[in-house]
Design a protein around this motif. Structure first.
Motif, PDB file in Angstrom:
ATOM      1  N   ASP A 151       4.250  -3.654  -0.879  1.00  0.00           N
ATOM      2  CA  ASP A 151       5.608  -3.392  -1.362  1.00  0.00           C
ATOM      3  C   ASP A 151       5.809  -3.909  -2.789  1.00  0.00           C
ATOM      4  O   ASP A 151       6.506  -3.279  -3.588  1.00  0.00           O
ATOM      5  N   ARG A 152       5.191  -5.044  -3.107  1.00  0.00           N
ATOM      6  CA  ARG A 152       5.332  -5.573  -4.469  1.00  0.00           C
ATOM      7  C   ARG A 152       4.698  -4.635  -5.489  1.00  0.00           C
ATOM      8  O   ARG A 152       5.256  -4.412  -6.572  1.00  0.00           O
ATOM      9  N   THR A 153       3.543  -4.076  -5.158  1.00  0.00           N
ATOM     10  CA  THR A 153       2.897  -3.129  -6.072  1.00  0.00           C
ATOM     11  C   THR A 153       3.779  -1.906  -6.277  1.00  0.00           C
ATOM     12  O   THR A 153       3.930  -1.410  -7.405  1.00  0.00           O
ATOM     13  N   THR A 154       4.363  -1.411  -5.202  1.00  0.00           N
ATOM     14  CA  THR A 154       5.266  -0.261  -5.302  1.00  0.00           C
ATOM     15  C   THR A 154       6.470  -0.591  -6.183  1.00  0.00           C
ATOM     16  O   THR A 154       6.885   0.215  -7.022  1.00  0.00           O
ATOM     17  N   ASN A 155       7.032  -1.772  -6.002  1.00  0.00           N
ATOM     18  CA  ASN A 155       8.183  -2.178  -6.815  1.00  0.00           C
ATOM     19  C   ASN A 155       7.831  -2.245  -8.293  1.00  0.00           C
ATOM     20  O   ASN A 155       8.632  -1.842  -9.153  1.00  0.00           O
ATOM     21  N   TRP A 156       6.631  -2.764  -8.592  1.00  0.00           N
ATOM     22  CA  TRP A 156       6.200  -2.815  -9.991  1.00  0.00           C
ATOM     23  C   TRP A 156       6.100  -1.406 -10.571  1.00  0.00           C
ATOM     24  O   TRP A 156       6.539  -1.155 -11.697  1.00  0.00           O
ATOM     25  N   ALA A 157       5.516  -0.487  -9.815  1.00  0.00           N
ATOM     26  CA  ALA A 157       5.325   0.880 -10.292  1.00  0.00           C
ATOM     27  C   ALA A 157       6.667   1.564 -10.530  1.00  0.00           C
ATOM     28  O   ALA A 157       6.886   2.211 -11.567  1.00  0.00           O
ATOM     29  N   VAL A 158       7.580   1.431  -9.593  1.00  0.00           N
ATOM     30  CA  VAL A 158       8.900   2.067  -9.726  1.00  0.00           C
ATOM     31  C   VAL A 158       9.683   1.437 -10.880  1.00  0.00           C
ATOM     32  O   VAL A 158      10.302   2.146 -11.690  1.00  0.00           O
TER      33      VAL A 158
ATOM     34  N   PHE B 124      -1.606   1.242 -10.669  1.00  0.00           N
ATOM     35  CA  PHE B 124      -0.936   0.645  -9.509  1.00  0.00           C
ATOM     36  C   PHE B 124      -1.350   1.345  -8.224  1.00  0.00           C
ATOM     37  O   PHE B 124      -1.492   0.700  -7.174  1.00  0.00           O
ATOM     38  N   LEU B 125      -1.526   2.665  -8.285  1.00  0.00           N
ATOM     39  CA  LEU B 125      -1.972   3.415  -7.113  1.00  0.00           C
ATOM     40  C   LEU B 125      -3.341   2.939  -6.649  1.00  0.00           C
ATOM     41  O   LEU B 125      -3.565   2.767  -5.436  1.00  0.00           O
ATOM     42  N   TYR B 126      -4.238   2.707  -7.575  1.00  0.00           N
ATOM     43  CA  TYR B 126      -5.574   2.215  -7.221  1.00  0.00           C
ATOM     44  C   TYR B 126      -5.489   0.833  -6.572  1.00  0.00           C
ATOM     45  O   TYR B 126      -6.126   0.577  -5.532  1.00  0.00           O
ATOM     46  N   ILE B 127      -4.690  -0.046  -7.169  1.00  0.00           N
ATOM     47  CA  ILE B 127      -4.531  -1.395  -6.610  1.00  0.00           C
ATOM     48  C   ILE B 127      -3.941  -1.324  -5.204  1.00  0.00           C
ATOM     49  O   ILE B 127      -4.401  -1.995  -4.277  1.00  0.00           O
ATOM     50  N   GLU B 128      -2.922  -0.492  -5.044  1.00  0.00           N
ATOM     51  CA  GLU B 128      -2.249  -0.403  -3.748  1.00  0.00           C
ATOM     52  C   GLU B 128      -3.151   0.234  -2.693  1.00  0.00           C
ATOM     53  O   GLU B 128      -3.080  -0.125  -1.515  1.00  0.00           O
ATOM     54  N   THR B 129      -3.987   1.161  -3.107  1.00  0.00           N
ATOM     55  CA  THR B 129      -4.929   1.756  -2.160  1.00  0.00           C
ATOM     56  C   THR B 129      -5.893   0.718  -1.618  1.00  0.00           C
ATOM     57  O   THR B 129      -6.183   0.673  -0.412  1.00  0.00           O
ATOM     58  N   ARG B 130      -6.390  -0.141  -2.484  1.00  0.00           N
ATOM     59  CA  ARG B 130      -7.264  -1.222  -2.035  1.00  0.00           C
ATOM     60  C   ARG B 130      -6.519  -2.173  -1.099  1.00  0.00           C
ATOM     61  O   ARG B 130      -7.059  -2.593  -0.063  1.00  0.00           O
TER      62      ARG B 130
ATOM     63  N   PRO C 129     -11.208   5.174   5.090  1.00  0.00           N
ATOM     64  CA  PRO C 129     -11.917   5.527   3.854  1.00  0.00           C
ATOM     65  C   PRO C 129     -10.990   5.479   2.650  1.00  0.00           C
ATOM     66  O   PRO C 129      -9.770   5.662   2.787  1.00  0.00           O
ATOM     67  N   PHE C 130     -11.564   5.259   1.489  1.00  0.00           N
ATOM     68  CA  PHE C 130     -10.757   5.135   0.277  1.00  0.00           C
ATOM     69  C   PHE C 130      -9.932   6.389   0.030  1.00  0.00           C
ATOM     70  O   PHE C 130      -8.749   6.307  -0.321  1.00  0.00           O
ATOM     71  N   LEU C 131     -10.527   7.569   0.227  1.00  0.00           N
ATOM     72  CA  LEU C 131      -9.810   8.814  -0.060  1.00  0.00           C
ATOM     73  C   LEU C 131      -8.623   8.995   0.878  1.00  0.00           C
ATOM     74  O   LEU C 131      -7.553   9.452   0.465  1.00  0.00           O
ATOM     75  N   GLU C 132      -8.786   8.608   2.142  1.00  0.00           N
ATOM     76  CA  GLU C 132      -7.664   8.713   3.075  1.00  0.00           C
ATOM     77  C   GLU C 132      -6.550   7.737   2.705  1.00  0.00           C
ATOM     78  O   GLU C 132      -5.370   8.084   2.735  1.00  0.00           O
ATOM     79  N   ALA C 133      -6.925   6.511   2.358  1.00  0.00           N
ATOM     80  CA  ALA C 133      -5.924   5.532   1.946  1.00  0.00           C
ATOM     81  C   ALA C 133      -5.199   6.006   0.683  1.00  0.00           C
ATOM     82  O   ALA C 133      -3.977   5.850   0.560  1.00  0.00           O
TER      83      ALA C 133
ATOM     84  N   ARG D 197       3.255   8.813   0.616  1.00  0.00           N
ATOM     85  CA  ARG D 197       4.405   7.964   0.920  1.00  0.00           C
ATOM     86  C   ARG D 197       5.226   7.624  -0.322  1.00  0.00           C
ATOM     87  O   ARG D 197       6.449   7.570  -0.264  1.00  0.00           O
ATOM     88  N   VAL D 198       4.532   7.368  -1.456  1.00  0.00           N
ATOM     89  CA  VAL D 198       5.246   6.834  -2.631  1.00  0.00           C
ATOM     90  C   VAL D 198       4.853   7.527  -3.927  1.00  0.00           C
ATOM     91  O   VAL D 198       5.716   8.045  -4.659  1.00  0.00           O
ATOM     92  N   TYR D 199       3.570   7.575  -4.212  1.00  0.00           N
ATOM     93  CA  TYR D 199       3.142   7.796  -5.594  1.00  0.00           C
ATOM     94  C   TYR D 199       3.197   9.240  -6.058  1.00  0.00           C
ATOM     95  O   TYR D 199       3.428   9.483  -7.252  1.00  0.00           O
ATOM     96  N   PHE D 200       2.989  10.210  -5.177  1.00  0.00           N
ATOM     97  CA  PHE D 200       3.106  11.584  -5.666  1.00  0.00           C
ATOM     98  C   PHE D 200       4.539  11.938  -6.033  1.00  0.00           C
ATOM     99  O   PHE D 200       4.772  12.563  -7.083  1.00  0.00           O
ATOM    100  N   PRO D 201       5.543  11.587  -5.225  1.00  0.00           N
ATOM    101  CA  PRO D 201       6.926  11.809  -5.695  1.00  0.00           C
ATOM    102  C   PRO D 201       7.222  11.089  -7.006  1.00  0.00           C
ATOM    103  O   PRO D 201       7.922  11.633  -7.876  1.00  0.00           O
ATOM    104  N   LEU D 202       6.669   9.883  -7.164  1.00  0.00           N
ATOM    105  CA  LEU D 202       6.890   9.142  -8.406  1.00  0.00           C
ATOM    106  C   LEU D 202       6.223   9.853  -9.577  1.00  0.00           C
ATOM    107  O   LEU D 202       6.805   9.959 -10.674  1.00  0.00           O
TER     108      LEU D 202
END
Length: 237
Positions: free
Chosen positions: A53-60, A91-97, A147-151, A158-163
């Motif tokens: 959630d913190r990563t998402t907040n930073w991105a937004v 941020f998307l890469y960090i959040e995926t991990r 898997p990384f691609l699924e994550a 959930r978040v990043y494509f709308p953003l």
């Protein structure tokens, strides 16, 4: 000096090293152990959920700030919005991990919920007949189950494509609104020395690639998320 039962204690002995094995055959003690285990894994899950959630907040927050700044005056460079797209991708890469690590604890929590608590509430049988072996194996050899691609696809959906859609749309409006009358949109998209056509093409290809990953129809491997897992996929995969 008084001698007690502890005089026979052998730290290197098999019985002492495997003292917890006695709980496997004692129902009450094992259930109590599962309660403590569940609380611990739930705490880990909550902690990693908060990190996501913190990563998402930073991105937004960053996106909102840069877009607002880019629209605040006509002389603001349009490519600052492209910069926010690059930052959001990081941020998307960090959040995926983080999501893949979070899923380790989430999967364990779901395994206990499905096979202990659900069966206690309505004893119709366990979901995974070998759930204790699955749990023990995962505790001994923790694995990343998604898997990384699924994550990546999950976080995009959930978040990043709308953003990213908001960013790309804002960038297009920024160019259309503030470009001089004698300059077409292609030229207005120029980021010196890169021509505008190449910039638009690069942004478009990136956006289409993210869209493809978002709607990726491949079979999902994450378990226990309000659906039945495929029969040929084990819990640890």
């Amino acid at each position: 000096m008084a001698h007690g039962e502890d005089d026979d204690f052998e730290p290197e002995g098999r019985h002492e090293r495997e003292v917890a094995a006695e709980l496997a055959d004692q129902r009450a003690e094992f259930v109590g152990l599962m309660q403590h285990f569940y609380r611990g894994e739930l705490g880990r899950t909550t902690d990693w959920r908060a990190r996501i959630d913190r990563t998402t907040n930073w991105a937004v927050g960053l996106t909102a700030t840069l877009i607002t700044w880019a629209f605040s005056a006509a002389d603001r460079p349009h490519y600052i919005i492209i910069g926010s797209l690059a930052a959001v991708t990081i941020f998307l890469y960090i959040e995926t991990r983080r999501y893949r690590i979070y899923d380790i604890w989430r999967s364990r929590v779901r395994l206990v919920e499905e096979n202990v608590f659900a069966n206690a509430a309505d004893p119709e049988g366990v979901v995974h007949e070998q759930w204790r072996e699955l749990l023990a194996d995962d505790l001994r050899r923790p694995t990343l189950k998604v898997p990384f691609l699924e994550a990546l696809s999950r976080r995009l959906r959930r978040v990043y494509f709308p953003l990213m859609t908001i960013i790309v749309t804002s960038w297009g409006f920024r160019i259309a609104i503030f470009s001089p009358d004698d300059v077409d949109a292609w030229e207005a998209a120029t980021i010196d020395p890169v021509p505008g056509t190449l910039v638009v093409a690069a942004v478009s290809l990136f956006y289409l690639a993210m869209f493809g990953i978002t709607v990726w129809p491949a079979e999902r491997l994450a378990m226990g998320e309000k659906r039945e897992p495929p029969e040929h996929v084990s819990w640890r995969e």
